[in-house]
Scaffold this active site. Sequence first.
Site, PDB file in Angstrom:
ATOM      1  CG  HIS A 119      -1.698   1.229   1.386  1.00 35.10           C
ATOM      2  ND1 HIS A 119      -2.689   1.562   0.492  1.00 35.10           N
ATOM      3  CD2 HIS A 119      -1.653   2.224   2.289  1.00 35.10           C
ATOM      4  CE1 HIS A 119      -3.215   2.710   0.851  1.00 35.10           C
ATOM      5  NE2 HIS A 119      -2.614   3.131   1.934  1.00 35.10           N
ATOM      6  CB  CYS A 126      -3.267   3.067  -2.863  1.00 34.56           C
ATOM      7  SG  CYS A 126      -2.281   1.568  -3.016  1.00 34.56           S
TER       8      CYS A 126
END
Length: 330
Positions: free
Chosen positions: A98, A212
């Site tokens: 992430h 993301c």
Amino acid sequence: MKKYSLLFIHAVLHCWTVGLVVSRASEKQVWPVPYQRLDRRPDVDSFCQALYPFCPTGDPDGRIPVMGDGDVISVFRLQTPVWEFKYGDILGKFHVMHDAIGFGSAKAGRNFTMEWYELFQLGNCTFPHEREGESAPFWCNQGAACFYDGIDDLHWKQNGTLEKIGEISGEMFNELALWVQKDNETGVYYETWTVKSDPGANATTWFESYDCSQFVHRTYKKLLELGAQLVSQTPTNYTKIYLYSGEPLYLGDDSIFQQSSKKDLAADITKFYHWFRSHQSVVDMIMSLFEAFEKMVLEKTFYFYYNSEYWKLPMKYPYLQITYEEIPFP
Ligand SMILES: *[C@@H]1O[C@H](CO)[C@@H](O)[C@H](O)[C@H]1NC(C)=O
Ligand SMILES: *[C@@H]1O[C@H](CO)[C@@H](O)[C@H](O)[C@H]1NC(C)=O
Ligand SMILES: *[C@@H]1O[C@H](CO)[C@@H](O)[C@H](O)[C@H]1NC(C)=O
Ligand SMILES: *[C@@H]1O[C@H](CO)[C@@H](O)[C@H](O)[C@H]1NC(C)=O
Ligand SMILES: *[C@@H]1O[C@H](CO)[C@@H](O)[C@H](O)[C@H]1NC(C)=O
Ligand SMILES: *[C@@H]1O[C@H](CO)[C@@H](O)[C@H](O)[C@H]1NC(C)=O
């Protein structure tokens, strides 16, 4: 005689549907298909219920504090393995990472984290639900930007990255903040997959993901446009989840599920997604990816959802890959 006329009708219908596809294609399909921007973010249907609240410590209205003009704002590159309640950081081993961006104000002595992620987790953004009384698959696939106070150094540093990559002025930060809010309002649907013709360097990209890391790349690009200089001392690798296919075939939007002439296609799409419905955890979802893999190898078909429309992907070897590859600053 009867048989022949049936065949004829079938042939005409076939040409007609092919004709439809061709006439759309002759509008000169642009690849990758541009990600659709909306005028404003639509409300989320109450069917979609988050297991974990989105952006719990952010400002409820998405406000971003204004920095002083003379301020110097440090910019940080942040990365950590996708964490899963049930399975911990196992996804880090697969390099499912992430990405986020950190900011630190010299004047105010405060720092902030900014990230873009799913409102209802990755599984819900990758596969739809079957919903009672609705023929079309139902998606809970919005993603959004979250801006909040603080940088949790340990969280990013321990198994990931926390690296200062530049400094910007308070003015630049304020301009960036306006851009983030607009980006957040107009780009609302998460897309897990990148779809390409093959893994080679000259591959055609049919669809670009919207996740993301794409947000991080867009933000870097905006910062460079504003005049920032960003430098990293370490390789900047990002997770990409690929599907490989021949040229995608446009199928249509939710109206597929209302037209009796498209009954078979609708049933096929529904059957395809039935395998992957309602995931609670990322690991279950990864397991489904491998089921999907088997199905793709066998049937060489993936029904792909993008811009709220369906496409048929004629899948090709190696079908699906999760990579962790270097993508330099724009
Ligand atoms: C996914 O969406 C379903 C349907 O709204 C919801 O019940 C579930 O909690 C969501 N999953 C997560 C992890 O938020
Ligand atoms: C982005 O949109 C979401 C969903 O409406 C909202 O919760 C969030 O505060 C917004 N973030 C920013 C930075 O505007
Ligand atoms: C962010 O602020 C906290 C609290 O002041 C501090 O502990 C931390 O080191 C800061 N992180 C960065 C990357 O500046
Ligand atoms: C980092 O990884 C170790 C070993 O897998 C784990 O015990 C630890 O909780 C992780 N730390 C963070 C901040 O996620
Ligand atoms: C990609 O295309 C270029 C120019 O057409 C060619 O020189 C190169 O060999 C190709 N690379 C691969 C991996 O096919
Ligand atoms: C980062 O990406 C480069 C090039 O894409 C690759 O060679 C390297 O192995 C990647 N690093 C890791 C840790 O996977």
